[in-house]
Design a protein around this motif. Structure first.
Motif, PDB file in Angstrom:
ATOM      1  N   VAL A   1     -36.978  25.892  47.918  1.00  0.00           N
ATOM      2  CA  VAL A   1     -35.748  25.307  48.467  1.00  0.00           C
ATOM      3  C   VAL A   1     -34.730  26.404  48.759  1.00  0.00           C
ATOM      4  O   VAL A   1     -34.051  26.392  49.789  1.00  0.00           O
ATOM      5  N   LYS A   2     -34.648  27.364  47.853  1.00  0.00           N
ATOM      6  CA  LYS A   2     -33.700  28.478  48.039  1.00  0.00           C
ATOM      7  C   LYS A   2     -34.034  29.286  49.293  1.00  0.00           C
ATOM      8  O   LYS A   2     -33.149  29.631  50.075  1.00  0.00           O
ATOM      9  N   GLN A   3     -35.313  29.565  49.498  1.00  0.00           N
ATOM     10  CA  GLN A   3     -35.742  30.362  50.648  1.00  0.00           C
ATOM     11  C   GLN A   3     -35.511  29.638  51.970  1.00  0.00           C
ATOM     12  O   GLN A   3     -35.111  30.249  52.964  1.00  0.00           O
ATOM     13  N   ARG A   4     -35.745  28.328  51.975  1.00  0.00           N
ATOM     14  CA  ARG A   4     -35.793  27.604  53.250  1.00  0.00           C
ATOM     15  C   ARG A   4     -34.564  26.746  53.565  1.00  0.00           C
ATOM     16  O   ARG A   4     -34.276  26.493  54.742  1.00  0.00           O
ATOM     17  N   LEU A   5     -33.860  26.293  52.516  1.00  0.00           N
ATOM     18  CA  LEU A   5     -32.814  25.294  52.761  1.00  0.00           C
ATOM     19  C   LEU A   5     -31.458  25.600  52.139  1.00  0.00           C
ATOM     20  O   LEU A   5     -30.427  25.227  52.695  1.00  0.00           O
ATOM     21  N   ASN A   6     -31.442  26.230  50.969  1.00  0.00           N
ATOM     22  CA  ASN A   6     -30.176  26.448  50.263  1.00  0.00           C
ATOM     23  C   ASN A   6     -30.188  27.816  49.573  1.00  0.00           C
ATOM     24  O   ASN A   6     -30.521  27.928  48.400  1.00  0.00           O
ATOM     25  N   PRO A   7     -29.819  28.870  50.307  1.00  0.00           N
ATOM     26  CA  PRO A   7     -29.892  30.224  49.765  1.00  0.00           C
ATOM     27  C   PRO A   7     -29.001  30.446  48.543  1.00  0.00           C
ATOM     28  O   PRO A   7     -29.200  31.386  47.784  1.00  0.00           O
ATOM     29  N   GLU A   8     -28.003  29.568  48.346  1.00  0.00           N
ATOM     30  CA  GLU A   8     -27.066  29.729  47.226  1.00  0.00           C
ATOM     31  C   GLU A   8     -27.583  29.104  45.929  1.00  0.00           C
ATOM     32  O   GLU A   8     -26.988  29.270  44.864  1.00  0.00           O
ATOM     33  N   LEU A   9     -28.679  28.373  46.003  1.00  0.00           N
ATOM     34  CA  LEU A   9     -29.173  27.643  44.831  1.00  0.00           C
ATOM     35  C   LEU A   9     -29.655  28.609  43.745  1.00  0.00           C
ATOM     36  O   LEU A   9     -30.313  29.593  44.026  1.00  0.00           O
ATOM     37  N   LYS A  10     -29.298  28.294  42.504  1.00  0.00           N
ATOM     38  CA  LYS A  10     -29.761  29.107  41.379  1.00  0.00           C
ATOM     39  C   LYS A  10     -30.129  28.184  40.223  1.00  0.00           C
ATOM     40  O   LYS A  10     -29.789  26.988  40.223  1.00  0.00           O
ATOM     41  N   ILE A  11     -30.816  28.738  39.243  1.00  0.00           N
ATOM     42  CA  ILE A  11     -31.115  27.962  38.044  1.00  0.00           C
ATOM     43  C   ILE A  11     -29.954  28.117  37.076  1.00  0.00           C
ATOM     44  O   ILE A  11     -29.652  29.223  36.614  1.00  0.00           O
ATOM     45  N   GLU A  12     -29.269  27.032  36.820  1.00  0.00           N
ATOM     46  CA  GLU A  12     -28.118  27.021  35.905  1.00  0.00           C
ATOM     47  C   GLU A  12     -28.565  27.410  34.505  1.00  0.00           C
ATOM     48  O   GLU A  12     -27.907  28.179  33.811  1.00  0.00           O
ATOM     49  N   GLY A  13     -29.693  26.875  34.096  1.00  0.00           N
ATOM     50  CA  GLY A  13     -30.207  27.195  32.770  1.00  0.00           C
ATOM     51  C   GLY A  13     -31.206  26.156  32.307  1.00  0.00           C
ATOM     52  O   GLY A  13     -31.361  25.098  32.916  1.00  0.00           O
ATOM     53  N   VAL A  14     -31.872  26.495  31.221  1.00  0.00           N
ATOM     54  CA  VAL A  14     -32.863  25.612  30.609  1.00  0.00           C
ATOM     55  C   VAL A  14     -32.279  25.076  29.310  1.00  0.00           C
ATOM     56  O   VAL A  14     -31.692  25.827  28.533  1.00  0.00           O
ATOM     57  N   VAL A  15     -32.416  23.769  29.091  1.00  0.00           N
ATOM     58  CA  VAL A  15     -31.978  23.190  27.818  1.00  0.00           C
ATOM     59  C   VAL A  15     -33.175  22.495  27.166  1.00  0.00           C
ATOM     60  O   VAL A  15     -33.887  21.722  27.803  1.00  0.00           O
ATOM     61  N   PHE A  16     -33.411  22.805  25.910  1.00  0.00           N
ATOM     62  CA  PHE A  16     -34.511  22.191  25.173  1.00  0.00           C
ATOM     63  C   PHE A  16     -34.094  20.812  24.672  1.00  0.00           C
ATOM     64  O   PHE A  16     -32.991  20.644  24.134  1.00  0.00           O
ATOM     65  N   THR A  17     -34.984  19.825  24.844  1.00  0.00           N
ATOM     66  CA  THR A  17     -34.701  18.455  24.413  1.00  0.00           C
ATOM     67  C   THR A  17     -35.797  17.970  23.456  1.00  0.00           C
ATOM     68  O   THR A  17     -36.871  18.562  23.372  1.00  0.00           O
ATOM     69  N   MET A  18     -35.474  16.877  22.761  1.00  0.00           N
ATOM     70  CA  MET A  18     -36.442  16.220  21.863  1.00  0.00           C
ATOM     71  C   MET A  18     -36.986  17.207  20.823  1.00  0.00           C
ATOM     72  O   MET A  18     -38.172  17.205  20.501  1.00  0.00           O
ATOM     73  N   TYR A  19     -36.115  18.057  20.326  1.00  0.00           N
ATOM     74  CA  TYR A  19     -36.518  19.061  19.337  1.00  0.00           C
ATOM     75  C   TYR A  19     -36.661  18.409  17.974  1.00  0.00           C
ATOM     76  O   TYR A  19     -35.762  17.699  17.519  1.00  0.00           O
ATOM     77  N   ASP A  20     -37.781  18.642  17.347  1.00  0.00           N
ATOM     78  CA  ASP A  20     -38.034  18.100  16.013  1.00  0.00           C
ATOM     79  C   ASP A  20     -38.203  19.270  15.049  1.00  0.00           C
ATOM     80  O   ASP A  20     -39.220  19.962  15.058  1.00  0.00           O
ATOM     81  N   ALA A  21     -37.193  19.497  14.233  1.00  0.00           N
ATOM     82  CA  ALA A  21     -37.191  20.648  13.324  1.00  0.00           C
ATOM     83  C   ALA A  21     -38.297  20.559  12.278  1.00  0.00           C
ATOM     84  O   ALA A  21     -38.628  21.553  11.632  1.00  0.00           O
ATOM     85  N   ARG A  22     -38.881  19.373  12.121  1.00  0.00           N
ATOM     86  CA  ARG A  22     -39.925  19.202  11.094  1.00  0.00           C
ATOM     87  C   ARG A  22     -41.286  19.707  11.558  1.00  0.00           C
ATOM     88  O   ARG A  22     -42.209  19.827  10.764  1.00  0.00           O
ATOM     89  N   THR A  23     -41.421  19.985  12.841  1.00  0.00           N
ATOM     90  CA  THR A  23     -42.732  20.395  13.355  1.00  0.00           C
ATOM     91  C   THR A  23     -42.725  21.865  13.778  1.00  0.00           C
ATOM     92  O   THR A  23     -41.737  22.365  14.334  1.00  0.00           O
ATOM     93  N   ASN A  24     -43.835  22.526  13.521  1.00  0.00           N
ATOM     94  CA  ASN A  24     -43.977  23.915  13.967  1.00  0.00           C
ATOM     95  C   ASN A  24     -44.059  23.997  15.487  1.00  0.00           C
ATOM     96  O   ASN A  24     -43.647  24.980  16.092  1.00  0.00           O
ATOM     97  N   LEU A  25     -44.591  22.922  16.123  1.00  0.00           N
ATOM     98  CA  LEU A  25     -44.791  22.930  17.572  1.00  0.00           C
ATOM     99  C   LEU A  25     -43.477  23.131  18.310  1.00  0.00           C
ATOM    100  O   LEU A  25     -43.391  23.929  19.246  1.00  0.00           O
ATOM    101  N   SER A  26     -42.416  22.404  17.904  1.00  0.00           N
ATOM    102  CA  SER A  26     -41.124  22.528  18.581  1.00  0.00           C
ATOM    103  C   SER A  26     -40.629  23.967  18.545  1.00  0.00           C
ATOM    104  O   SER A  26     -40.170  24.508  19.558  1.00  0.00           O
ATOM    105  N   LEU A  27     -40.729  24.586  17.392  1.00  0.00           N
ATOM    106  CA  LEU A  27     -40.290  25.972  17.251  1.00  0.00           C
ATOM    107  C   LEU A  27     -41.133  26.910  18.107  1.00  0.00           C
ATOM    108  O   LEU A  27     -40.614  27.806  18.774  1.00  0.00           O
ATOM    109  N   GLU A  28     -42.451  26.668  18.143  1.00  0.00           N
ATOM    110  CA  GLU A  28     -43.360  27.501  18.937  1.00  0.00           C
ATOM    111  C   GLU A  28     -43.051  27.399  20.432  1.00  0.00           C
ATOM    112  O   GLU A  28     -43.080  28.394  21.156  1.00  0.00           O
ATOM    113  N   VAL A  29     -42.750  26.177  20.893  1.00  0.00           N
ATOM    114  CA  VAL A  29     -42.427  25.972  22.313  1.00  0.00           C
ATOM    115  C   VAL A  29     -41.163  26.739  22.682  1.00  0.00           C
ATOM    116  O   VAL A  29     -41.104  27.429  23.704  1.00  0.00           O
TER     117      VAL A  29
END
Length: 271
Positions: free
Chosen positions: A168-196
């Motif tokens: 999309v950035k290359q073809r339609l919106n050169p100003e577009l950027k990734i604002e950021g990544v936010v982790f959701t549904m984090y379960d502190a009781r599992t090793n998997l969440s921490l590993e991800v």
């Protein structure tokens, strides 16, 4: 001038709509004027903000087809400081209805550009697929905020999304950027969440928000009551997490001295 942030992930069930609703509401709670745009035919952002999606005369669908103006479709102040451009199942026909329409990738942008100075933030909830609705959201947006569920295939879905954003950035919106990544549904009781979390941080060269959204029963309950989490259960862990995310989003474009002043004001107010 309003910052326009698309909340997007091509993978469903990652907390995208939950993030769009609650980030919008917490920005509004902080005194920012917010417009939330629902571009998902499921209309879950619409109903999650207390609007009956099945009983709407004018929605984003009518606006995209030129059957109504933007002003006619926006519902003002569904909660204090937050207005909504709603959606419902009618929007699922937009892909076909817009075939052959000239400039169809820019219909939303052309009109939002006219009103964006009226808002501090415009948050767009995208459908969980790449179609003309997602493309409209990304041509309109300044940045994309990406919610990632803490599960095994998170990085795989994210790689596909980054590729889409770059196209999309290359073809339609050169100003577009990734604002950021936010982790959701984090379960502190599992090793998997921490590993991800650690896996994404080590493999992804993108901004990652410090705030991590936990699995929270009250967050899951809030949409059925038509309320964002900060109104449904203001003291819940979910509400505090989305307030922290809103603060991060607000500070992102501030100068260092402005960030310090904002933080001090928050401290005095007990937040």
């Amino acid at each position: 001038m309003g910052r326009i942030i698309a909340v997007a992930n091509q993978k469903g069930g990652v907390g995208k709509t939950t993030t769009a609703i609650n980030l919008s509401a917490c920005l509004a709670e902080r005194g920012k004027k917010v417009l939330t745009i629902d571009t998902d035919p499921q209309g879950n952002t619409t109903s999650g903000l207390g609007v009956d999606k099945n009983n709407l005369a004018k929605t984003i669908y009518h606006f995209l087809l030129g059957e109504a103006t933007l002003e006619e479709c926006i519902i003002q102040n569904v909660i204090e400081n937050l207005s909504l451009l709603p959606s419902n199942v009618n929007l699922s026909g937009a892909e076909i209805d817009l075939i052959g329409v000239e400039g169809r990738e820019f219909i939303l942008k052309k009109n939002i550009d006219k009103i964006k100075e009226e808002y501090d933030f415009i948050i767009i909830d995208c459908p969980p697929s790449l179609n003309i609705l997602t493309v409209n959201a990304m041509t309109t947006a300044d940045a994309v905020l990406v919610p990632i569920q803490c599960e095994y295939y998170a990085l795989e879905g994210l790689t596909q999304l980054v590729h889409t954003i770059n196209l999309v950035k290359q073809r339609l919106n050169p100003e577009l950027k990734i604002e950021g990544v936010v982790f959701t549904m984090y379960d502190a009781r599992t090793n998997l969440s921490l590993e991800v979390v650690e896996n994404v941080k080590s493999n992804l060269r993108q901004n990652i928000y410090k705030t991590i959204i936990p699995r929270n029963v009250r967050l899951a309950e809030a949409p059925s009551h038509g309320l964002p989490i900060n109104l449904y259960d203001t003291k819940s862990v979910g509400a505090e997490s989305y307030r922290n995310l809103a603060d991060e989003v607000i500070k992102k474009e501030m100068e260092p001295d402005e960030v310090q002043e904002y933080t001090e004001r928050g401290r005095k107010k007990g937040r």
